[in-house]
Design a protein around this motif. Structure first.
Motif: not given
Length: 229
Positions: A27-37, A168-171, A187-195
């Protein structure tokens, strides 16, 4: 070999990984996503999860639960683990990644933000809340995973438009961080956050309704498109 081909129109693509051991989300892993909230940039990755039963195909329907009126979209870059590891060093973390694909971290905002003690799990893990695909693009085939445009459209209207360079945090940092706590397995899946651009933080908020079509696309990785039913 090219010897065993079927017409694309005659096929139904399933999720490239259908039953992983773990679906790990950030969660909260894009700078612009943090800014919008209007929240501070996290000092450490914010980790949560979905159950594997949330996974659905790249062109399958998203089922709108009767239990929510606040269904939201989140286009995300997903990394698929290819090599087992624990306490992985960031410098070699990408060696543990098989490749990348497109995900939609569908979210029931009321359950995420107000109900269930404001723990995120239930709001993130209804069945069909993790469309995934259309394929795994191997790590070697992606020029720079931290410089890809990432977009989401609802009914043809662009709602998210950013670039993975705003992570904010890369892969590698995420793989290393998560492996401090759990063993990552193939097979584990890592979702890295949304903008930025999700529905809940629009003024006024906008939520998905039955009949909507959600298209998520990432440069070099492809497009998934799901109808809400």
């Amino acid at each position: 070999s090219g010897q065993h081909r079927v017409p694309r129109a005659a096929t139904r693509l399933l999720a490239p990984v259908g039953d992983p051991e773990k679906v790990i989300c950030v969660g909260l892993n894009y700078h612009d996503h943090c800014q919008e909230q209007a929240v501070k940039v996290p000092k450490e990755p914010l980790i949560f999860s979905k159950f594997p039963s949330a996974i659905t195909g790249p062109f399958d329907d998203i089922v709108h639960p009767q239990d929510t009126n606040e269904l939201d979209w989140e286009v995300e870059l997903a990394a698929v683990i290819g090599k087992r590891g624990r306490h992985i060093e960031e410098e070699v973390a990408l060696q543990h990644v098989l490749g990348f694909t497109v995900a939609n971290d569908v979210s029931a905002r009321d359950w995420q933000m107000r109900r269930n003690g404001r723990q995120w799990l239930l709001g993130k893990t209804f069945d069909t809340f993790c469309p995934l695909g259309p394929a795994i693009v191997t790590r070697e085939a992606v020029a720079d995973v931290h410089n890809l445009w990432i977009r989401c459209s609802v009914n043809g209207h662009r709602v998210q438009d950013s670039n993975t360079r705003h992570l904010i945090f890369g892969v590698p940092a995420l793989v290393a961080w998560v492996s401090r706590f759990v063993t990552l397995v193939p097979g584990d899946i890592l979702l890295t956050g949304t903008p930025a651009g999700v529905g809940v933080f629009r003024k006024p908020p906008v939520f998905l309704k039955r009949g909507d079509e959600v298209k998520c696309e990432i440069e070099e990785l492809g497009t998934i498109c799901n109808r809400v039913v």
